[in-house]
Design an enzyme around this catalytic site. Structure first.
Site, mmCIF file in Angstrom:
data_model
loop_
_atom_site.group_PDB
_atom_site.id
_atom_site.type_symbol
_atom_site.label_atom_id
_atom_site.label_comp_id
_atom_site.label_asym_id
_atom_site.label_seq_id
_atom_site.Cartn_x
_atom_site.Cartn_y
_atom_site.Cartn_z
ATOM 1 N N ARG A 42 55.088 23.158 10.108
ATOM 2 C CA ARG A 42 54.939 22.079 11.093
ATOM 3 C C ARG A 42 55.849 22.380 12.283
ATOM 4 O O ARG A 42 57.050 22.548 12.124
ATOM 5 C CB ARG A 42 55.340 20.737 10.479
ATOM 6 C CG ARG A 42 54.560 20.343 9.230
ATOM 7 C CD ARG A 42 55.058 18.996 8.707
ATOM 8 N NE ARG A 42 54.332 18.540 7.535
ATOM 9 C CZ ARG A 42 54.722 18.752 6.290
ATOM 10 N NH1 ARG A 42 55.839 19.426 6.059
ATOM 11 N NH2 ARG A 42 54.009 18.297 5.281
ATOM 12 N N HIS A 65 56.935 8.347 4.399
ATOM 13 C CA HIS A 65 58.132 9.151 4.672
ATOM 14 C C HIS A 65 59.046 9.202 3.451
ATOM 15 O O HIS A 65 59.614 10.241 3.113
ATOM 16 C CB HIS A 65 58.897 8.554 5.859
ATOM 17 C CG HIS A 65 58.228 8.789 7.173
ATOM 18 N ND1 HIS A 65 58.368 7.953 8.252
ATOM 19 C CD2 HIS A 65 57.401 9.778 7.586
ATOM 20 C CE1 HIS A 65 57.668 8.420 9.264
ATOM 21 N NE2 HIS A 65 57.078 9.519 8.887
ATOM 22 N N ARG A 118 47.713 5.823 5.698
ATOM 23 C CA ARG A 118 48.488 6.556 4.693
ATOM 24 C C ARG A 118 49.888 5.993 4.484
ATOM 25 O O ARG A 118 50.553 6.347 3.529
ATOM 26 C CB ARG A 118 48.588 8.030 5.084
ATOM 27 C CG ARG A 118 49.192 8.260 6.447
ATOM 28 C CD ARG A 118 49.104 9.687 6.891
ATOM 29 N NE ARG A 118 50.137 10.494 6.281
ATOM 30 C CZ ARG A 118 50.399 11.752 6.625
ATOM 31 N NH1 ARG A 118 49.681 12.342 7.558
ATOM 32 N NH2 ARG A 118 51.351 12.425 6.048
ATOM 33 N N GLU A 150 40.840 17.674 8.009
ATOM 34 C CA GLU A 150 41.471 16.371 7.844
ATOM 35 C C GLU A 150 40.515 15.232 8.152
ATOM 36 O O GLU A 150 40.834 14.057 7.950
ATOM 37 C CB GLU A 150 42.684 16.257 8.788
ATOM 38 C CG GLU A 150 43.733 17.333 8.559
ATOM 39 C CD GLU A 150 44.679 17.428 9.728
ATOM 40 O OE1 GLU A 150 45.805 16.925 9.606
ATOM 41 O OE2 GLU A 150 44.285 18.012 10.763
ATOM 42 N N ASN A 157 46.347 14.459 2.967
ATOM 43 C CA ASN A 157 46.895 13.149 3.328
ATOM 44 C C ASN A 157 46.014 12.468 4.370
ATOM 45 O O ASN A 157 45.563 11.334 4.184
ATOM 46 C CB ASN A 157 48.319 13.299 3.892
ATOM 47 C CG ASN A 157 49.251 14.014 2.942
ATOM 48 O OD1 ASN A 157 48.937 14.236 1.794
ATOM 49 N ND2 ASN A 157 50.417 14.382 3.437
ATOM 50 N N ASP A 158 45.767 13.172 5.487
ATOM 51 C CA ASP A 158 44.913 12.589 6.525
ATOM 52 C C ASP A 158 43.458 12.529 6.088
ATOM 53 O O ASP A 158 42.729 11.602 6.458
ATOM 54 C CB ASP A 158 45.034 13.386 7.829
ATOM 55 C CG ASP A 158 46.132 12.840 8.732
ATOM 56 O OD1 ASP A 158 46.319 11.604 8.761
ATOM 57 O OD2 ASP A 158 46.816 13.639 9.400
ATOM 58 N N ARG A 185 50.900 25.568 11.965
ATOM 59 C CA ARG A 185 50.054 24.544 12.589
ATOM 60 C C ARG A 185 50.574 24.296 13.995
ATOM 61 O O ARG A 185 51.744 23.972 14.179
ATOM 62 C CB ARG A 185 50.101 23.243 11.786
ATOM 63 C CG ARG A 185 49.221 22.143 12.377
ATOM 64 C CD ARG A 185 49.292 20.869 11.572
ATOM 65 N NE ARG A 185 50.590 20.209 11.714
ATOM 66 C CZ ARG A 185 50.985 19.169 10.970
ATOM 67 N NH1 ARG A 185 50.207 18.707 10.022
ATOM 68 N NH2 ARG A 185 52.173 18.622 11.171
ATOM 69 N N CYS A 210 47.111 22.154 1.912
ATOM 70 C CA CYS A 210 48.508 22.049 2.331
ATOM 71 C C CYS A 210 48.984 20.598 2.331
ATOM 72 O O CYS A 210 50.097 20.306 2.748
ATOM 73 C CB CYS A 210 48.724 22.663 3.712
ATOM 74 S SG CYS A 210 47.835 21.820 5.039
#
Length: 556
Positions: free
Chosen positions: A288, A186, A449, A415, A438-439, A325, A486
């Site tokens: 998102r 974060h 992560r 992902e 990321n995932d 998404r 993305c």
């Protein structure tokens, strides 16, 4: 004497200033017993403190907007978790004070997370912050947090809670450095949104002495302690040159020989739109939608509320591309009305598209709202599903889109490694792919992560991850379809060139990164990008991959 430390650079730019440390944690409250007749009063105090902290987090989120708002609202839900509150009240009933009951209940939950192999360890910092805020309110002491200073400084912390990061004043906080966290934590994501230089996972950051002058290079991950005049001049000159290049950068994304690479923005809601437009985003590559569902964990937002929020974003990009998404619930984004509370490992359970297929009414309402929001607008709407594992998932999502009457392109996020390996099969059902790096890194390397201890494996330069990107892009090219990125990988200008060389057709990132990526791409030909990509994939480590790509692009 000048020394150099190295962490993980997560937000571009250079900051030079004096060290200021984050306030210390709340002291552990005394373990004293209360008479039985005071239990009800103490339970009331605890409930009031919890509600006050939750309201404060929501208010901070409303001020911050965008991605920060979603993070802080999730933290507010954590504070109000019914099981945690019940545990607090049980402890008070047997003699604990309100503050001690809160402290011990949160400690037990913290231990439970750690005992599960540190799954969701990224939420531990959030959990500690919520606990500290509640205990501080009960004790009547100031909440530890960002230091009070009239002069600009570089902030040092073990980790930064979202409530602190979201409201940092970039006119005072020149940059920040944390001991923990990873490139997709974060803190890192919000630092990029703020546009301040930041470094995470720097061992020994807490040992930097208050008032020491340091230089932070958020691009390289280097911290120069007590930099000499020559080093400071070199860093300042490099920063000035970078700012000048960014100011001169405009127009669509493209390589120097004219190969187009649309540069899109990641947005967490209408609050992020202005920054995206100002940065010259050619559209939205990841919208998102979770922010809408975090207002009330017990029920989904109405169709009307969703229509209004979606249209606010769609209207900002006339004739642009907006990729939405659908709700990605589960794992670190639990929703009481959707996600099971007893899964032993939610990241590997029912999350993302799996959750929506179990609740088709929620998916249908969201798709219908998107269809209504786009009516009459010249926008190119595309809708994608998170956590697609195979062709069966892709078909189920495409069927749901058609049943809802959605006039848009349907896509799948890559992902999960299986989706990258079987991308061509998935593309028989959908019209585009979007790589959530990321995932994808998390699942490829079994490395949470949010855990700084495994940040080496979260590095998007890992050659194995680049192989999966290449496999997806090659499959899309063979099917005559698009494949974008993305994830946060797209925000690294050097890596953006490599991704282009791998065949990725668009890049989406936080708005603050768009000028950096546009400028870097415009300096290199497509052929150079392809050679850099080949060199990176031929390496065995992330560091070697980065160095190999840099050597190619710098002409060494």
């Amino acid at each position: 004497m000048e020394t150099t430390l190295r962490g993980v650079g997560v937000s571009h730019g250079v900051a030079i200033g004096e060290v200021r440390h984050m306030g210390t944690a709340v002291l552990e409250p005394p373990a004293k017993q209360i008479p039985a007749d005071e239990a009800e009063r103490e339970q009331g105090r605890a409930r009031q403190a919890v509600e006050a902290v939750a309201a404060d987090l929501i208010a901070r989120g409303n001020l911050a907007g965008g991605e920060a708002q979603a993070v802080l609202e999730a933290q507010a839900l954590m504070a109000q978790d019914p099981e945690l509150i019940a545990d607090v009240e049980r402890r008070i009933a047997v003699g604990s004070t309100a503050e001690r009951g809160v402290y011990d209940a949160f400690a037990a939950y913290r231990a439970l997370l750690a005992g599960a192999g540190e799954y969701l360890a990224g939420r531990v910092a959030d959990l500690d912050d919520v606990r500290n805020r509640i205990v501080a309110r009960l004790l009547g002491v100031p909440m530890p947090g960002v230091p009070d200073s009239d002069e600009p400084y570089v902030l040092i912390a073990r980790d930064l809670a979202p409530a602190d990061t979201a409201l940092l004043d970039p006119t005072l906080v020149l940059g920040f450095v944390t001991e923990e966290g990873g490139p997709t934590s974060h803190s890192a994501i919000l630092a990029r949104a703020l546009g301040v230089p930041a470094i995470v996972a720097l061992p020994g950051a807490g040992e930097l002495v208050e008032g020491t002058v340091i230089a932070v290079d958020g691009s390289t991950g280097e911290v120069f302690v007590e930099p000499g005049a020559e080093k400071r001049a070199a860093l300042e000159q490099a920063a000035a040159e970078r700012r000048a290049a960014l100011a001169a950068s405009s127009g669509p994304g493209a390589t120097s020989d004219g190969h187009k690479v649309p540069l899109l923005a990641n947005v967490g809601g209408p609050g992020d739109v202005a920054a995206a437009v100002e940065a010259g985003a050619e559209g939205v590559g990841l919208f998102r939608t979770e922010f809408l569902f975090l207002d009330d964990s017990k029920k989904a937002p109405s169709e009307e509320k969703q229509v209004a929020a979606y249209r606010a974003v769609l209207e900002a990009f006339p004739e642009g591309r907006v990729v939405v998404r659908v709700l990605d619930a589960g794992a670190d984004k639990p929703l009481e009305f959707l996600t099971p509370g007893d899964e032993p490992n939610p990241a590997l359970g029912v999350r993302g598209l799996r959750t929506l297929l179990d609740h088709p009414d929620v998916l249908r309402t969201q798709l219908t709202a998107l269809s209504r929001a786009a009516e009459g607008l010249p926008v190119y709407l595309e809708v994608m599903a998170p956590m697609v594992a195979d062709r069966i998932d892709a078909k189920a999502f495409a069927d749901a889109c058609r049943e809802a009457g959605l006039r848009a392109k349907f896509g799948a996020m890559v992902e999960i490694p299986s989706a990258a390996l079987r991308a061509r099969s998935i593309l028989q059902e959908v019209e585009f792919l979007s790589l959530g790096t990321n995932d994808l890194a998390q699942y490829t390397f079994a490395a949470d992560r949010q855990v700084g201890a495994v940040s080496r494996l979260q590095d998007p330069w890992q050659p194995a991850l680049l192989d999966l990107v290449a496999a997806s892009a090659e499959a899309a090219k063979a099917e005559g379809k698009s494949c974008g990125v993305c994830g946060e990988a797209a925000s690294d200008p050097l890596l953006a060139c490599v991704l282009t060389g791998l065949g990725v057709t668009s890049l989406s990132m936080g708005a603050a990164s768009i000028p950096y990526v546009r400028t870097t791409l415009s300096k290199h030909t497509l052929a150079q990008c392809e050679r850099a990509a080949a060199a990176a994939r031929a390496a065995d480590t992330a560091d070697d991959a980065r160095a190999a790509a840099q050597a190619v692009l710098s002409g060494e």
